[in-house]
Design an enzyme around this catalytic site. Sequence first.
Site, PDB file in Angstrom:
ATOM      1  N   SER A  84       0.523   7.292   2.015  1.00  0.00           N
ATOM      2  CA  SER A  84       1.012   6.743   0.752  1.00  0.00           C
ATOM      3  C   SER A  84      -0.181   6.452  -0.141  1.00  0.00           C
ATOM      4  CB  SER A  84       1.790   5.452   1.013  1.00  0.00           C
ATOM      5  OG  SER A  84       2.074   4.768  -0.192  1.00  0.00           O
ATOM      6  N   TYR A 125       2.557  -3.485   4.678  1.00  0.00           N
ATOM      7  CA  TYR A 125       2.793  -2.053   4.444  1.00  0.00           C
ATOM      8  C   TYR A 125       1.497  -1.352   4.052  1.00  0.00           C
ATOM      9  CZ  TYR A 125       4.702   2.228   2.404  1.00  0.00           C
ATOM     10  OH  TYR A 125       4.970   3.551   2.104  1.00  0.00           O
TER      11      TYR A 125
END
Length: 235
Positions: A108, A121
């Site tokens: 990501s 995260y």
Amino acid sequence: LFCLLQHGVEDTAAECERLGATVQAFVVDCSKREEIYSAAEKVKKDIGDVSILVNNAGVITAADLLSTQDHQIERMFEVNILAHIWTTRAFLPTMMNNNHGHVVTVASAAGHFVTSFMVAYCSSKFAAVGFHKALTEELSTLGKDGIKTTCLCPVFINTGFVKNPSTRLGKILEIEEVVEALMEGILTNQKMIFVPSHLSIALLSEMLFPERAVAVLKKLTNAKFDAVVGQRSTQ
């Protein structure tokens, strides 16, 4: 195909079959190491060698650190990075023996740029990016030049993964454009794929610009999404 949700993997398998591919699907909880190893053995026995491994599983809890519960933090690390390690360990030996294969890490932009309310995260995605880089270096050291590696780092994608995302700069990505970027990256052996591509410039700017300038640039992007804030975790 490995997936936790049966309807999801069945839908994906059906779509691949419509495109003319032969597909075998397995329902696997990627947070459980033994399930991954067991399914991998079944794949090798029933289908044969795996030459391309795409680690795409991911989970997220959007909340400030104290509102994020312990089990949610553990789940993000189990799926977002540990599962990558277990699947790679399961399929890499055959690739090593053949000196042929491709390991794809779907990480990501949050593996390079930090965002409030995504502490756990972001940490797991930084780990995924680090895993890709370290694996790439190790394969090179071992002389396994036939095994390629690619890491995909997109911004928000329109999947419902994050609720109500928005940003002043750029747009929310559609699944198709991210898939196209990844496929091109695999075919051309790109090591790191940013979607959109100008993120690479932003990363360079973050390393070169003074901290105050970087802070101003971050405010300009004004990335937003729904998050739980102020509910202290007790679990």
